[in-house]
Design a protein around this motif. Structure first.
Motif: not given
Length: 591
Positions: A327-330, A534-539, A565-570, A578-583
């Motif tokens: 997750a993003f924070s600032g 997405s927070p702006n509900e566009a994506l 191969v992603a295990w999480s998205l944000a 878009l951040a993707m948690g991989l291996s």
């Protein structure tokens, strides 16, 4: 003009043998110089172990041909049957033997010419590689040997019931471990060890007392054979023909790493000497060189190298695998792997907090304030900045729990899988219990961005939206999932977006009636495990076991598909990244 792929920034990974897909097969040359991987899409890759780099994308089975557009013999492979079960490579890195899921066929080919010159009908999952340079396929007891120096291919049958075979370190001998049928049917089957020359001549054999529940075999050295079943460990001296045996209980036997006297099980690595677990790991695919100096393990989409003596991971990464929360924070990006919480800023790791023992992260709040973890007693929410609990352990929560954006609410299924609970994270008290009399299991669930509504998916496709302020049901409708469990859900003011098991499609339905608005496609893999808005509900972003897709919610247009191969998205707060948690690493895409 073709659209350029979205730029990717990778964080948290050290140098290593990585690929964008899930590894399903792992092999190593006997000299330990080359490694080969196979994935669920039918692609094999060759790595130079010394530099940890991919030197060739070898074989694309998914299109029914090698990358040089040489057609595979007879017929193309069926969809869903392209996964590679086994892969081996010669000492010079030029010749491959690959086994595909469809009918267990084996393909042997020259890496440099990209041409599979031998196709073998298959009946079993075993493949081996000869130390003299040519790959060897073992199909239902038949040994298929390619002699690279003599440029010929031969095959012979050492024993019709041979379970496992391997080559001696110098390439002169073949050892087999197979079942021996008892004439007296009142007695259990026994087992026999055999040594052959490479032309199929039996040189020596010995019977051993064994019930033979699964087996593995290999050479400790030129004169000693190690054979392991689910009941016993046998050491056979070829000089004296003596066999020493000891009891061993490994009902989950996977393979034998003979030079190291290690047994691969579903629990981890077990010592053949002591019978004790020496390394706890879930990695089923291991490979070792003939001299025992190079030890590799497939870990998700990575190949890791271990010290053969200490069994410690070499070149420790800043993250373990997989990354279950991101997750993003600032200006910061937070991630939760299986051991710790990590903060990245400016592309560098700036903070690490270890997770408590026996605590496994499951998901992270969208505002990066907290992470939901599973413990032996239930679920607990930890504060990201301090690692301290936000409240007590919620004992009755399990089965795909969901966390609200700010982390103050937790939704979970009751222990029997029926009903949908909503808990207050701070107090641990149950605020709501919806649908307690339901007779079908509940799978996916999702909070709205403001935390006032909750969507849940009940088998076999009944969707419900709940008002969390009033404790009432807003709407129910049936989704177009054709009886599949719905795992990934996302909720906006106007839409419910969802994915399901067994498909790579994402459905967008209008609220409150649940009418199908559009279907989003283009991904690979079976099963949509997570959907985020997405927070702006566009994506819309979604992930399957082998890809990540991004679409426009308004038009349904596919914007990106990442073969990761992603295990999480944000999504970031500005909806641009878009951040993707991989291996063992993170990927950030500009979307």
């Amino acid at each position: 003009m073709a659209k350029k792929p979205a730029p990717l920034l990778r964080l948290g990974a050290s140098s290593g043998m990585r690929q964008p897909t899930l590894i399903t097969a792992l092999g190593i040359s006997k000299n330990g110089k080359f490694a080969v991987t196979g994935d669920e899409q039918g692609v094999a890759r060759v790595f130079d172990v010394s530099v940890g780099a991919c030197v060739a994308r070898v074989f694309d089975v998914s299109v029914g041909a090698c990358v040089a557009q040489v057609e595979l013999p007879k017929k193309r492979l069926r969809p869903g049957q392209r996964e590679l079960l086994a892969a081996t490579i010669s000492n010079d890195g030029k010749t491959l033997c690959l086994q595909v899921q469809q009918d267990s066929q084996c393909f042997i080919g020259d890496v440099t010419k990209w041409d599979p010159f031998v196709v073998l009908p298959g009946f079993g999952p075993k493949t081996r590689v000869s130390p003299v340079g040519g790959p060897t396929a073992i199909i239902q007891g038949w040994l298929h040997l390619h002699e690279e120096q003599e440029e010929q291919f031969s095959h012979w049958e050492p024993q019709s019931h041979a379970t496992d075979l391997d080559f001696a370190a110098d390439g002169r001998l073949v050892v087999a471990f197979d079942r021996r049928k008892k004439k007296d049917h009142t007695k259990a089957d026994g087992a026999v060890l055999r040594v052959f020359s490479k032309v199929g001549k039996t040189l020596r054999h010995v019977e051993v007392d064994d019930n033979f529940h699964g087996a593995g075999v290999g050479f400790l050295d030129d004169d000693t054979v190690l054979a392991v079943s689910a009941r016993r460990v046998h050491r056979w001296s070829l000089k004296t023909n003596d066999v020493t045996s000891r009891a061993l209980q490994t009902n989950d036997l996977v393979a034998v790493l003979a030079p190291l006297e290690l047994i691969v099980t579903q629990r981890g690595l077990v010592s053949a000497k002591s019978g004790k677990l020496v390394l706890e790991t879930a990695n089923p695919d291991w490979a070792v060189s003939a001299d025992g100096q190079v030890l590799l393990a497939a870990d998700g989409s990575s190949v890791n190298r271990y010290d053969p003596k200490t069994l410690k991971l070499l070149s420790e990464r800043s993250m373990s695998t997989p990354v279950h929360g991101v997750a993003f924070s600032g200006d910061s990006l937070w991630a939760a792997d299986e051991a710790s919480l990590l903060e990245f800023s400016g592309g560098a790791l700036v903070k690490t907090l270890p997770l408590p023992e026996k605590t496994r992260p499951m998901t992270m709040a969208a505002d990066a304030s907290c992470v939901l973890c599973q413990t032996p007693k239930g679920s607990i929410v930890l504060d990201v900045s301090s690692g301290e609990p936000r409240g007590p352990v919620i004992e009755r929560s399990h089965r795909i729990p969901a966390l609200s954006r700010s982390g103050d609410q937790l939704s979970a299924t009751e222990p029997k899988g029926l009903g949908v609970s909503v808990y207050d994270v701070k107090t641990g008290r149950q605020r709501h219990l919806f649908d307690p009399s339901a007779s079908e299991l509940t799978y996916g669930r999702a909070f709205s961005a403001d935390g006032t509504r909750l969507a849940s998916a009940r088998w076999p496709g009944v969707i419900a939206v709940w008002d969390l302020k009033r404790g009432t049901c807003v709407t129910t409708f049936r989704a177009p999932v054709n009886g599949r469990p719905a795992w990934g859900l996302a909720l906006t003011k106007k839409h419910l977006v969802m994915g399901a098991d067994g498909t790579a499609k994402v459905w967008v339905m209008s609220l409150p009636r649940g009418e199908l608005v559009k279907t989003l496609g283009g991904m690979t893999g079976k099963g949509v495990w997570e959907v985020v808005i997405s927070p702006n509900e566009a994506l819309v972003a979604a992930r399957t076991p082998s890809s990540v897709g991004v679409w426009s919610l308004e038009t349904g247009k596919k914007l990106h598909v990442f073969p990761l191969v992603a295990w999480s998205l944000a999504f970031s707060a500005d909806s641009k990244r878009l951040a993707m948690g991989l291996s063992g690493e993170l990927a950030i895409a500009e979307v």
